[in-house]
Each structure stands twice: as C-alpha cells, then as structure tokens.
Design an enzyme around this catalytic site. Structure first.
Site, PDB file in Angstrom:
ATOM      1  N   GLU A 149      22.901  13.162  -3.392  1.00 32.86           N
ATOM      2  CA  GLU A 149      22.036  13.906  -2.479  1.00 32.86           C
ATOM      3  C   GLU A 149      22.820  14.398  -1.267  1.00 32.86           C
ATOM      4  O   GLU A 149      22.764  15.571  -0.890  1.00 32.86           O
ATOM      5  CB  GLU A 149      20.888  12.993  -2.026  1.00 32.86           C
ATOM      6  CG  GLU A 149      19.948  13.605  -1.009  1.00 32.86           C
ATOM      7  CD  GLU A 149      19.136  14.750  -1.578  1.00 32.86           C
ATOM      8  OE1 GLU A 149      18.364  14.515  -2.520  1.00 32.86           O
ATOM      9  OE2 GLU A 149      19.261  15.886  -1.081  1.00 32.86           O
ATOM     10  N   ASP A 162      23.575  18.298  -0.177  1.00 36.77           N
ATOM     11  CA  ASP A 162      23.072  18.835   1.087  1.00 36.77           C
ATOM     12  C   ASP A 162      24.205  19.419   1.927  1.00 36.77           C
ATOM     13  O   ASP A 162      24.084  20.506   2.501  1.00 36.77           O
ATOM     14  CB  ASP A 162      22.363  17.737   1.893  1.00 36.77           C
ATOM     15  CG  ASP A 162      21.137  17.194   1.173  1.00 36.77           C
ATOM     16  OD1 ASP A 162      20.684  17.835   0.207  1.00 36.77           O
ATOM     17  OD2 ASP A 162      20.636  16.124   1.585  1.00 36.77           O
ATOM     18  N   SER A 198      15.501  19.325  -3.092  1.00 34.55           N
ATOM     19  CA  SER A 198      16.684  18.892  -2.352  1.00 34.55           C
ATOM     20  C   SER A 198      17.775  19.945  -2.334  1.00 34.55           C
ATOM     21  O   SER A 198      18.612  19.945  -1.450  1.00 34.55           O
ATOM     22  CB  SER A 198      17.287  17.672  -3.042  1.00 34.55           C
ATOM     23  OG  SER A 198      16.750  16.515  -2.512  1.00 34.55           O
ATOM     24  N   ASP A 204       8.570  37.666  -2.701  1.00 28.24           N
ATOM     25  CA  ASP A 204       7.334  37.024  -3.164  1.00 28.24           C
ATOM     26  C   ASP A 204       7.521  36.576  -4.616  1.00 28.24           C
ATOM     27  O   ASP A 204       7.880  37.381  -5.467  1.00 28.24           O
ATOM     28  CB  ASP A 204       6.193  38.050  -3.051  1.00 28.24           C
ATOM     29  CG  ASP A 204       4.827  37.405  -3.232  1.00 28.24           C
ATOM     30  OD1 ASP A 204       4.762  36.167  -3.400  1.00 28.24           O
ATOM     31  OD2 ASP A 204       3.824  38.150  -3.198  1.00 28.24           O
ATOM     32  N   ILE A 205       7.314  35.288  -4.879  1.00 28.00           N
ATOM     33  CA  ILE A 205       7.456  34.774  -6.247  1.00 28.00           C
ATOM     34  C   ILE A 205       6.057  34.691  -6.857  1.00 28.00           C
ATOM     35  O   ILE A 205       5.169  34.051  -6.293  1.00 28.00           O
ATOM     36  CB  ILE A 205       8.122  33.372  -6.254  1.00 28.00           C
ATOM     37  CG1 ILE A 205       9.411  33.381  -5.428  1.00 28.00           C
ATOM     38  CG2 ILE A 205       8.373  32.897  -7.690  1.00 28.00           C
ATOM     39  CD1 ILE A 205      10.461  34.379  -5.866  1.00 28.00           C
ATOM     40  N   GLY A 261       1.538  36.949  -2.549  1.00 23.58           N
ATOM     41  CA  GLY A 261       1.261  36.332  -1.252  1.00 23.58           C
ATOM     42  C   GLY A 261       1.564  34.844  -1.312  1.00 23.58           C
ATOM     43  O   GLY A 261       2.236  34.355  -2.227  1.00 23.58           O
ATOM     44  N   ASP A 263       1.356  30.962  -1.987  1.00 27.69           N
ATOM     45  CA  ASP A 263       0.758  30.074  -2.986  1.00 27.69           C
ATOM     46  C   ASP A 263       1.361  28.679  -2.814  1.00 27.69           C
ATOM     47  O   ASP A 263       2.457  28.526  -2.283  1.00 27.69           O
ATOM     48  CB  ASP A 263       1.006  30.615  -4.402  1.00 27.69           C
ATOM     49  CG  ASP A 263       2.480  30.865  -4.662  1.00 27.69           C
ATOM     50  OD1 ASP A 263       3.226  29.888  -4.778  1.00 27.69           O
ATOM     51  OD2 ASP A 263       2.896  32.053  -4.715  1.00 27.69           O
TER      52      ASP A 263
END
Ligand SMILES: *[C@@H]1O[C@H](CO)[C@@H](O)[C@H](O)[C@H]1NC(C)=O
Ligand SMILES: *[C@@H]1O[C@H](CO)[C@@H](O)[C@H](O)[C@H]1NC(C)=O
Ligand SMILES: *[C@@H]1O[C@H](CO)[C@@H](O)[C@H](O)[C@H]1NC(C)=O
Ligand SMILES: *[C@@H]1O[C@H](CO)[C@@H](O)[C@H](O)[C@H]1NC(C)=O
Ligand SMILES: *[C@@H]1O[C@H](CO)[C@@H](O)[C@H](O)[C@H]1NC(C)=O
Length: 581
Positions: free
Chosen positions: A289, A293, A500, A542-543, A561, A563
């Site tokens: 992790e 990062d 992550s 926008d996905i 929009g 979600d």
C-alpha cells in the site's frame, strides 16, 4: 442518523453553552455510550488491571458551527472570502471548549488524583489525554474492560459500554478507546504479484493507452496532464498518510523512477514519524500500500516535494499485565500531529478506511470535524471510497438486528473530505469494486443537493428502499483509474488495484493544480468539493458505464452526472486548470 443504537442525544447540545456554574452537580453515573456485541469479535477475559491505557477525552467545542460556515465560505469559488484560509490560531478559537467545560473536567479528573502534569492536550484544548492503569480507567468510567479477539486473531482491549457522572454529559462528547472496535483497512485489492517474474532493470512497461497496465506515462496522457511543468515546488507539497505499519521503500521508489520517470531518479520523500511511527527500509519490510501511494502520488506530481507520515498501527496485545495498550486510533494520532503543525502540505492522500457502522458515531463525528479544521486551513484531503462496492460481504447491520444494509466507508463519508472511487479500462468504465453509496451518519451537505438530488430522482424511491439513507452524504465525489497499477515492491513489479490506487492518482493531479495556483500567487485549493460540484462539469470525464455490486445486489449504476459509483468523474487536468486557476 439514529439507525444505530448509539447514545446520540448529546449531539443536540453540540454548540450549546455550558450550564451555569451554580447548578448542583449530579454525580450519578449515567451511560454515555453503549454498543451491541461487535461482529467478528469474541470476548476473552477481563483486561489485566495493571496494564495501562491511554484515554482520549473529547470535550464539547464552543463553536464548530462557526468553523463550518467559515469553511463553506472560503471554499465557495463565488464567495468573496474564497481562498481566505484560516490560521492555526483562528481554527483553534472556534473549536476550543467553553472555559466552564475545561474547569468541570479538570476538577473531575483532579478528584480522581489526575492532575495537569498527567495530561496532554490538543492545541485548542478540546482533546485531553491521560495514561492510566486499566483498573483506574474502569473506576473513572464505571465500566469493565475486556480483551476481545477478532476472528483473524488480532486482539483489542475495549468495552461495550461506559458511563460518566450525569453532570459531565454536557461537557464531554466522547472518551476512547472504549467502544471503538475499528482497526483500519488499506483500500488496495489483492494484487497480482510478479506477473513477469523478478523485475529486470531494462524492462520497458509503458502501455500507451493504460488498457493492460497502468503506468505514470499513460495516466498523465489519460488525464491530460502530460508535459505540465510544476513551478511552485518551493511552496507546494503533497502528503501521503500511512498506518498499520506500512513502510514506503526508497530503493523501490528508485526502481519505479528508473522504469517510469528517469528524471526523478535520486529524489525521494521526506519521512515524518508520528508518535513513534517507524521507517523500516529493509526491502522485506516494504508495504504494498505504502509503495503504491508514494510511487504514484509523488510520480504524478514530481518534482513537487512529498511527505510520508508513518503513524503506528496496532502492535499485538499480549495480556501479560505489563503491556501499554495501544490506543489504536491512528487517525487521531495523525490529526493531533498535523493540526499542531504550522505548515501542512496542500494536498493529502489517504487510502485507509473502515465500514462506517464499525466506527462509533461520536468518534466518526469528532474525527470528521478535525478534517474540517484541516480544510479550513487550506488543505485538500483525498480519501479512498473503498473496495467493496455498495458494501462488503453480507452487509448485516451491527445494531443487533442483523438487517441487510449498504455499508459505506468512513472517513470517505465525512462531508469535509473528497472521496475517490475507482475506474478501469479505456474508454473508462467504473471498477466493479468501486466503493459508493450514502452515509448513515452524515446528512447530505448542501453542495451535493443538486447533483445528488438529480441522481436520486432518476433512481426513484422504490429501488433499494430501506437499504440506504436517501438523506445521507453521497460518496464518492470523484474517481480515477484503479486497476493494474505497475508498482515496484521488494524484488518485483506487481500489478495493484483498488481505490487505493485511484486516491494517490487524483491527489497527484490535484497537487499539480495547487502548483498552478501557488505559481499564480493564489492560495491553494483547500476543501475542494464546493468548487467541484459547482464548476466541475466539463472539467471531469463523466463515467456513465458500470455498476458497483455488493450486499447481494448489483449495486448502483454509473450514470450521466454524479453517481454513487464514480462520483462526478475522472480528472481532465487542463480543463480543471481553467476552472481552478
Ligand atoms: C441524577 O441523574 C440521574 C441519571 O440521569 C437521574 O436518574 C436522577 O434523577 C438525577 N438526580 C437529580 C437530583 O437530578
Ligand atoms: C543519481 O545519482 C547517481 C549517483 O550519484 C548519478 O550517477 C546519477 O546521474 C543521478 N541521476 C539523476 C537522474 O540525477
Ligand atoms: C525491519 O523489517 C525486517 C523485515 O520485516 C525485520 O526483520 C527487522 O527486524 C525490522 N527492523 C527493525 C529495526 O524493526
Ligand atoms: C446477529 O448476528 C450475530 C453474529 O452473527 C449473532 O450472534 C446474533 O445472534 C444475531 N442476532 C439476531 C437478532 O439474529
Ligand atoms: C441499472 O441499469 C440496468 C440496465 O439499464 C437496469 O436494468 C437496472 O435497473 C439499473 N439499476 C439501478 C439500481 O438503477
């Protein structure tokens, strides 16, 4: 908000003035907070009475409401105060407790033989901590501490109920560790270790379009940030939080840079130990992790300086009567540290979280308020929305009734942070695991009303009725790629996924936006959501394809929009530059 059987009544008196000093004090013990038996834990024996525990006492703050209005004004791009971030002292004035509260609590502690020299206080004095043997903590709180064991073997020392004299209930908001069984999770999904065997230095990994694996170069192209040259590197910085003993390895970072960003070779992060957090640079101690990062957060924003905070997690508890019981409340430790600093990186990425219901409401509420303090000082907080879709596993409520309910992740559900969900593939669709939904603790902030309201209208009242809180704060706010990231770890190149991965990616892009603002002699972006919900349309991709299954359901759908799968969408850096700078 009262879905859970916690003692919530005191929430009402949040900003109320302390009662007059001459009111007679009622010393009768009254239950302050009680929770049902926590899921996944079994109760072993009583905690050893001579072991010590560090109690943290949160006093009611005088004017959080004032701080919140200030936060919203300075974060609203159309407000005259936009960007006029508060100083450390100004923030502390809002959240300081009433002097009456301070004296009542000091007097109570003194009556138990606990004096000023035994106490540690937050700068605003709204948190007091004291280390005591368990048996004295038990007397103070009218409770019994037990050793609890999680099914995975970890042990904690906690109680399911504690009390305080009646007259202190309007002065003390919460005391932990008591009812907090949360342990904190990294939001990375199981990675594919070494698909190509041990990494070879000459091995070229770039995938032009991010479709089979995600590299720095393809992310920069995908999010329209390639070729941007940071200029404010003396003023700007990005911060990466780390908990649970995750160490970012410098040698691995160099390998990553050699493979993916040769110009950055020899540069590294500034390591900061928070309350004894270690920095084990042994290759075999490198955390997946932490490496993910640091490599992507710093790689995207290079050469913006990076800070890595290591806050200790939970060491194993040995019931031998001598161990100091770790408070295991890493957010509070890190927040204590950071709020006490004069200079804070403008962008901070956090990839850890917990099922909201496992975090006691009072605790979540106070931690969330501290995030508001950071926001008002001009810091943008990005938090992973979670990897369990609308909820992990069977999604049973832990209030004793075992009903099915969608479970969102805290701290993402805090309305003062920016929650980051996940996408995958090109063209981008939502990642199936992308955490999303609605908070049962925090109501919908005004900045979300229009966009989230629009989604809910489309959804209708019947779909998933009773499984989620229609009035709750919706998550995520935004999203980014979250699968098959090329991470260098120990001797390998591994492919990692999870929100992550999305979070440091979005944070890296945001650090570049802050760079542009600071280079233009403007203040950093600070708390970002009001701006994104107002002017983000067109500056975010926008996905609209995909959904986030969980709790035995197909979850929500990505739509035009906002979600609760991908939020407002993924970043278009150059379009965001126009909106933000
Ligand atoms: C003191 O507090 C207890 C617990 O809330 C309550 O039952 C009792 O009536 C109170 N006594 C007085 C004198 O107010
Ligand atoms: C990194 O340091 C090495 C050794 O000092 C040096 O040879 C190399 O040129 C440096 N690379 C970069 C990109 O600065
Ligand atoms: C660092 O980590 C390695 C591998 O986990 C371990 O063997 C070593 O004892 C650690 N060093 C310190 C100082 O904790
Ligand atoms: C709820 O689940 C827990 C843990 O599985 C179990 O111990 C408890 O009896 C259940 N309660 C009800 C009301 O079904
Ligand atoms: C998601 O979209 C599918 C296909 O249009 C539809 O059948 C389903 O009802 C939608 N689900 C929700 C929760 O909106």
């Amino acid at each position: 908000m009262n879905f859970f059987l916690l003692t919530l009544s005191l929430f009402l008196s949040l900003s109320a003035a302390a009662p007059p000093a001459f009111a007679p004090k009622n010393h009768t013990f009254q239950v302050k907070e009680s929770i049902p038996s926590p899921h996944g834990f079994s109760q072993l024996g009583r905690a050893p009475p001579e072991s010590t525990i560090r109690l943290r006492i949160a006093l009611f703050q005088q004017d959080f409401a004032g701080l919140e209005s200030a936060l919203y004004e300075i974060s609203d791009p159309d407000h005259p105060r936009y960007g006029a971030h508060l100083s450390k002292t100004q923030v502390e004035q809002y959240v300081a407790p009433h002097p009456e509260t301070l004296s009542m609590v000091d007097e109570w502690l003194a009556s138990h033989g606990i004096h000023e020299s035994d106490l540690a206080r937050s700068p605003a004095k709204d948190w007091v901590s004291v280390t005591l043997p368990i048996h004295r903590a038990e007397e103070l709180l009218g409770t019994e501490y037990y050793v609890w064991q999680h099914t995975d073997g970890d042990t904690l020392v906690r109680t399911t109920r504690y009390s305080l004299p009646q007259y202190l209930h309007s002065h003390i908001e919460l005391i932990q560790p008591t009812t907090m069984f949360t342990r904190g999770n990294a939001m990375s999904s199981p990675s594919i270790v070494s698909p190509d065997g041990p990494v070879s230095e000459s091995h070229a990994v770039d995938d032009f379009d991010c479709n089979t694996r995600v590299t720095l170069a393809c992310l920069m192209r995908l999010y329209n940030a390639a070729g941007y040259k940071p200029r404010a590197t003396k003023k700007n910085a990005i911060g990466i939080t780390s908990f649970l003993g995750q160490y970012a390895n410098v040698q691995n970072l160099q390998t990553f840079y050699r493979q993916e960003l040769p110009a950055a070779v020899n540069s590294s992060f500034k390591f900061v130990s928070v309350y004894g957090g270690l920095n084990n640079q042994s290759l075999s101690a490198a955390g997946q992790e932490a490496n993910l990062d640091v490599q992507f957060g710093l790689g995207i924003s290079y050469p913006t300086p990076g800070t890595f905070w290591s806050t200790p997690g939970s060491p194993p508890f040995f019931p031998d009567g001598t161990t100091v019981i770790n408070t295991n409340e890493p957010y509070l430790d890190w927040l204590d540290y950071i709020l006490n600093s004069e200079h804070i990186p403008a962008t901070i990425s956090t990839s850890y979280g917990d099922d909201e219901q496992t975090v006691p409401f009072t605790y979540a509420s106070r931690v969330c308020k501290r995030f508001a303090e950071l926001g008002s000082r001009g810091v943008t907080l990005l938090m992973a929305s979670g990897d369990g879709g609308v909820g992990p596993g069977a999604c049973l409520t832990n209030d004793g009734s075992n009903q099915t309910r969608f479970i969102a992740q805290f701290p993402s559900t805090c309305p003062y942070v920016t929650s980051v969900g996940g996408t995958t593939s090109i063209p981008e669709v939502s990642a199936g695991f992308s955490g999303g939904g609605f908070s049962d603790y925090f109501s919908r902030p005004e900045y979300q009303d229009k966009k989230v309201g629009h989604f809910l209208e489309g959804l209708g009242h019947k779909t998933y009725d009773g499984l989620y809180n229609r009035q709750g704060r919706g998550i995520p706010d935004v999203s980014a790629q979250s699968d098959r990231f090329t991470v260098y770890w120990r001797d390998y190149m591994i492919l990692m996924g999870g929100t992550s991965a999305a979070t440091p990616t979005f944070a890296g892009i945001l650090a570049l936006l802050n760079d542009a603002r600071l280079a233009a002699h403007r203040p950093a972006l600070g708390f970002l959501n009001p701006l994104l919900y107002k002017h983000g349309e067109g500056a975010l991709n926008d996905i609209t394809v995909g959904n986030n299954p969980g709790c035995g359901t197909p979850g929500f759908n990505a739509t035009h929009g906002w979600d609760p799968v991908t939020g407002l969408g993924t970043p278009d850096f150059r379009a965001l530059l126009k909106v933000c700078v």
